[in-house]
Design a protein around this motif. Structure first.
Motif, PDB file in Angstrom:
ATOM      1  N   ILE A 205     -13.047 -27.148 -41.312  1.00 33.55           N
ATOM      2  CA  ILE A 205     -12.999 -25.872 -40.579  1.00 33.55           C
ATOM      3  C   ILE A 205     -11.871 -25.057 -41.197  1.00 33.55           C
ATOM      4  O   ILE A 205     -10.749 -25.560 -41.343  1.00 33.55           O
ATOM      5  N   HIS A 206     -12.156 -23.818 -41.561  1.00 38.84           N
ATOM      6  CA  HIS A 206     -11.124 -22.937 -42.120  1.00 38.84           C
ATOM      7  C   HIS A 206     -10.891 -21.792 -41.134  1.00 38.84           C
ATOM      8  O   HIS A 206     -11.820 -21.037 -40.836  1.00 38.84           O
ATOM      9  N   VAL A 207      -9.680 -21.687 -40.630  1.00 34.79           N
ATOM     10  CA  VAL A 207      -9.362 -20.649 -39.645  1.00 34.79           C
ATOM     11  C   VAL A 207      -8.293 -19.730 -40.211  1.00 34.79           C
ATOM     12  O   VAL A 207      -7.249 -20.211 -40.693  1.00 34.79           O
ATOM     13  N   ARG A 208      -8.565 -18.445 -40.163  1.00 33.38           N
ATOM     14  CA  ARG A 208      -7.573 -17.464 -40.612  1.00 33.38           C
ATOM     15  C   ARG A 208      -6.383 -17.524 -39.651  1.00 33.38           C
ATOM     16  O   ARG A 208      -6.568 -17.394 -38.432  1.00 33.38           O
ATOM     17  N   LYS A 209      -5.206 -17.744 -40.175  1.00 34.85           N
ATOM     18  CA  LYS A 209      -4.041 -17.937 -39.286  1.00 34.85           C
ATOM     19  C   LYS A 209      -3.818 -16.732 -38.386  1.00 34.85           C
ATOM     20  O   LYS A 209      -3.389 -16.866 -37.243  1.00 34.85           O
ATOM     21  N   ALA A 210      -4.122 -15.526 -38.887  1.00 36.34           N
ATOM     22  CA  ALA A 210      -3.879 -14.305 -38.105  1.00 36.34           C
ATOM     23  C   ALA A 210      -4.668 -14.268 -36.797  1.00 36.34           C
ATOM     24  O   ALA A 210      -4.303 -13.555 -35.873  1.00 36.34           O
ATOM     25  N   VAL A 211      -5.788 -15.013 -36.704  1.00 38.44           N
ATOM     26  CA  VAL A 211      -6.562 -14.961 -35.450  1.00 38.44           C
ATOM     27  C   VAL A 211      -6.190 -16.071 -34.482  1.00 38.44           C
ATOM     28  O   VAL A 211      -6.694 -16.114 -33.366  1.00 38.44           O
TER      29      VAL A 211
END
Ligand SMILES: Cc1cc2nc3c(=O)[nH]c(=O)nc-3n(C[C@H](O)[C@H](O)[C@H](O)COP(=O)(O)O)c2cc1C
Length: 257
Positions: A205-211
């Protein structure tokens, strides 16, 4: 309970539950339509038997009734390496541990490239769409002929995956690399396959840190051609190759797709 500031800046209205004073056993007194429950009850019911109704009617009814649906923006690769990406809203999480998701691809009017690619090369990525790039994502539902890359048409950016061949979408705030676990064929009355329910194990799972601090909203699917975030709705027509091909050829030239 305090309101997270990022929700307010994005135009989200956090309100009280509709009936905060409800107690156990208290019956329903009003509906959202501005009528009393009794008035609405008088209008009665329409009951539909899916096997007897026009399939287009059942389709329209179900995509309006089963809402909102999350959207999987699915990237796949064919055996010959050609890449494909398309949105699918018959999508959901199946289990968190093991981490498993499902998407359903209909065979109408023919088996989707997404289905064929997953059967052939097993890996796929599921990318969650957010509002700033909904037009780009919607463009990928075009019925483009084989050999035309929706990636090129959309203007989205490929980010190489860690464990599967298809790229993930760099613009997506939440992407999953998946490996097919099982494909369930949904049979029609005549024995042919209506749809393929693709069940996939999530490998990364790749999550954009900004969100991670709750800014921005993913886009869901409502009935007809309506999209919605939790605070907003908008309609975008499904593109048709026959209508769009000239504009596409002018933009890209036929050789570069
Ligand atoms: C928002 C949205 C949701 C969609 N959901 C589904 C779906 O759940 N299942 C399906 O078979 N097609 C769905 N479609 C249609 C496919 O995206 C479309 O048929 C696409 O061309 C399939 O691409 P492919 O043949 O390259 O796999 C959806 C289209 C849109 C715009």
């Amino acid at each position: 309970m305090s309101t997270p500031p990022s929700f307010e800046t994005a135009g989200f209205k956090l309100s009280q539950p509709p009936d905060p004073s409800w107690t156990y056993g208290q019956s329903v007194t009003s509906t959202k339509l501005g009528k009393t429950w009794e008035e609405e009850e008088k209008e009665g019911w329409k009951t539909v038997v899916p096997t007897e109704a026009d399939p287009r009617y059942v389709y329209g009814l179900c995509i309006s009734g089963i809402v909102p649906r999350p959207i999987a923006f699915v990237s796949t690769v064919a055996e010959d390496g050609s890449e494909n990406i398309a949105p699918f809203s018959w999508f959901n999480q199946v289990s968190p541990n093991p981490c498993v998701i499902s998407i359903s691809c209909s065979n109408t009017p023919r088996e989707k490239d997404t289905t064929a690619n997953i059967k052939a090369t097993k890996g796929f990525t599921v990318n969650i769409i957010s509002e700033p790039w909904i037009a780009q994502a919607n463009s990928c539902s075009i019925d483009a002929p084989p050999g035309v890359s929706e990636w090129t048409l959309s203007g989205l950016t490929k980010e190489p995956s860690v464990s599967v061949r298809p790229a993930r979408v760099k613009e997506s705030a939440f992407s999953m690399e998946c490996e097919v676990l099982q494909i369930v064929e949904i049979p029609k009355a005549d024995g042919t396959t209506a749809a393929n329910l693709i069940i996939g194990t999530v490998k990364y799972i790749h999550v954009r840190k900004a969100v991670l601090n709750e800014k921005g909203f993913p886009v869901s699917r409502m009935g007809d051609i309506m999209y919605a975030t939790v605070n907003n709705g908008f309609r975008i027509p499904r593109p048709a190759w026959a209508e769009a091909k000239e504009e596409i050829a002018q933009t890209f030239g036929s050789a570069s797709l």
